[in-house]
Write a protein that holds these residues in place. Structure first.
Motif, PDB file in Angstrom:
ATOM      1  N   ASP A   1       0.854  -1.189   0.000  1.00 45.02           N
ATOM      2  CA  ASP A   1       0.000   0.000   0.000  1.00 45.02           C
ATOM      3  C   ASP A   1       0.893   1.243   0.000  1.00 45.02           C
ATOM      4  O   ASP A   1       0.998   1.956   0.992  1.00 45.02           O
TER       5      ASP A   1
ATOM      6  N   THR B   1      -7.097  11.524  -0.373  1.00 51.06           N
ATOM      7  CA  THR B   1      -6.612  11.084  -1.666  1.00 51.06           C
ATOM      8  C   THR B   1      -7.595  11.502  -2.764  1.00 51.06           C
ATOM      9  O   THR B   1      -8.749  11.832  -2.495  1.00 51.06           O
TER      10      THR B   1
ATOM     11  N   GLU C   1      -9.129  10.267  -5.656  1.00 49.47           N
ATOM     12  CA  GLU C   1      -9.903   9.466  -6.600  1.00 49.47           C
ATOM     13  C   GLU C   1     -11.141  10.186  -7.140  1.00 49.47           C
ATOM     14  O   GLU C   1     -11.379  10.215  -8.349  1.00 49.47           O
TER      15      GLU C   1
ATOM     16  N   VAL D   1      -2.815   8.856  -4.729  1.00 46.56           N
ATOM     17  CA  VAL D   1      -3.628   7.772  -4.168  1.00 46.56           C
ATOM     18  C   VAL D   1      -2.706   6.857  -3.375  1.00 46.56           C
ATOM     19  O   VAL D   1      -1.482   6.977  -3.432  1.00 46.56           O
TER      20      VAL D   1
ATOM     21  N   ASP E   1      -6.181   1.525  -2.373  1.00 45.40           N
ATOM     22  CA  ASP E   1      -7.436   2.264  -2.244  1.00 45.40           C
ATOM     23  C   ASP E   1      -8.508   1.636  -3.132  1.00 45.40           C
ATOM     24  O   ASP E   1      -8.299   1.454  -4.342  1.00 45.40           O
TER      25      ASP E   1
ATOM     26  N   ASN F   1     -11.229  -3.518   1.624  1.00 45.87           N
ATOM     27  CA  ASN F   1     -11.382  -2.064   1.641  1.00 45.87           C
ATOM     28  C   ASN F   1     -12.633  -1.630   0.885  1.00 45.87           C
ATOM     29  O   ASN F   1     -13.342  -0.710   1.307  1.00 45.87           O
TER      30      ASN F   1
ATOM     31  N   GLU G   1     -15.426   0.817   2.255  1.00 47.37           N
ATOM     32  CA  GLU G   1     -15.423   2.172   1.705  1.00 47.37           C
ATOM     33  C   GLU G   1     -16.459   2.399   0.613  1.00 47.37           C
ATOM     34  O   GLU G   1     -16.977   3.512   0.466  1.00 47.37           O
TER      35      GLU G   1
END
Length: 264
Positions: A94, A161, A163, A176, A180, A238, A242
């Motif tokens: 990551d 971040t 996106e 990013v 993510d 994730n 998210e």
């Protein structure tokens, strides 16, 4: 963010299932956590190898290994004199990344080098970054020195971040983190780090040595769990938190049961 909370929640679930009493919090910042660990306020936390190597140990990229296993061994050795033990290496990476719309690859190229060439010719192109990225050696200064990105391009600070801002067209490119969930969800791609600027950033459970000596079961319990946390697994977990808005506790517990770590 979700990844940190998922790792902490799973650690809590596993340790509690094996007789430990766990008190945990998500409310401290990185620097405060590091101080709390060395002074004995807390006993353990998940840390990223690249963050530890660059932010805490102050090393420049290029002075430590770039593959995940070697970087983990390197930071493990470097932190041992501080009374800190790195255990349970994860298998995902990551690290930092710069993303663009998938449809823009033909315009910007597919690598940080190619985008730097485009940015030099088109300096008004908006690139959105986190504020700390301006000063990190593996951030904007590294992109300038290693890739030749212009210092005076249109860099814009965001609080998170980028996106959504890239997907909506507010930014042509942006910072990013490579696991993510928003990258794929927003039809973005991450530019190839063709000169290896960004550090390897898998995670390890950092435990104060006196605690691990007293309770070696912590490492024995968490190592096989962390070994299952690959990049595809973390992207999926994730996304559940998210994008699908599932509770962290539910996602964590379900995964542990499905993978035979917990019986129910």
């Amino acid at each position: 963010f979700a990844e940190e909370e998922l790792m902490a929640q799973m650690t809590t679930d596993v340790l509690q299932a094996n007789g430990f009493t766990v008190n945990y919090t998500f409310k401290a910042a990185d620097k405060a956590i590091g101080t709390a660990l060395t002074t004995g306020t807390i006993d353990m936390y998940w840390q990223y190898t690249g963050t530890e190597l660059t932010d805490y140990l102050g090393l420049a990229t290029g002075t430590f290994p770039t593959d995940l296993a070697s970087a983990f061994t390197f930071v493990q050795t470097a932190d041992a004199p501080h009374g800190l033990c790195w255990v349970a290496p994860t298998q995902f990476n990551d690290t930092n990344g710069i993303a663009i719309k998938s449809s823009a690859s033909g315009t910007y190229g597919s690598s940080l080098s190619a985008f730097g060439t485009y940015l030099t010719a088109h300096p008004t192109t908006k690139v959105c970054i986190l504020s700390e990225f301006r000063t990190r050696q593996d951030g904007l200064p590294g992109l300038v020195s290693k890739y030749g990105w212009p210092t005076t391009a249109n860099y814009v600070d965001l609080g998170s971040t980028a996106e959504k801002e890239i997907a909506s067209g507010q930014c042509a490119a942006g910072e990013v983190f490579t696991t993510d969930s928003g990258i794929a969800a927003n039809q973005l791609v991450t530019l190839t780090d063709d000169k290896n600027l960004f550090p390897p950033d898998n995670a390890g459970l950092v435990v104060r040595s006196s605690v691990l000596q007293k309770y070696p079961a912590i490492a024995n319990l968490m190592a096989p769990v962390a070994a299952k946390w690959t990049t595809p697994v973390m992207l999926q977990l994730n996304e559940m938190v998210e994008i699908q808005n599932m509770p962290v506790a539910t996602v964590a517990h379900t995964w542990l049961v499905q993978n035979g770590v917990l019986s129910s």
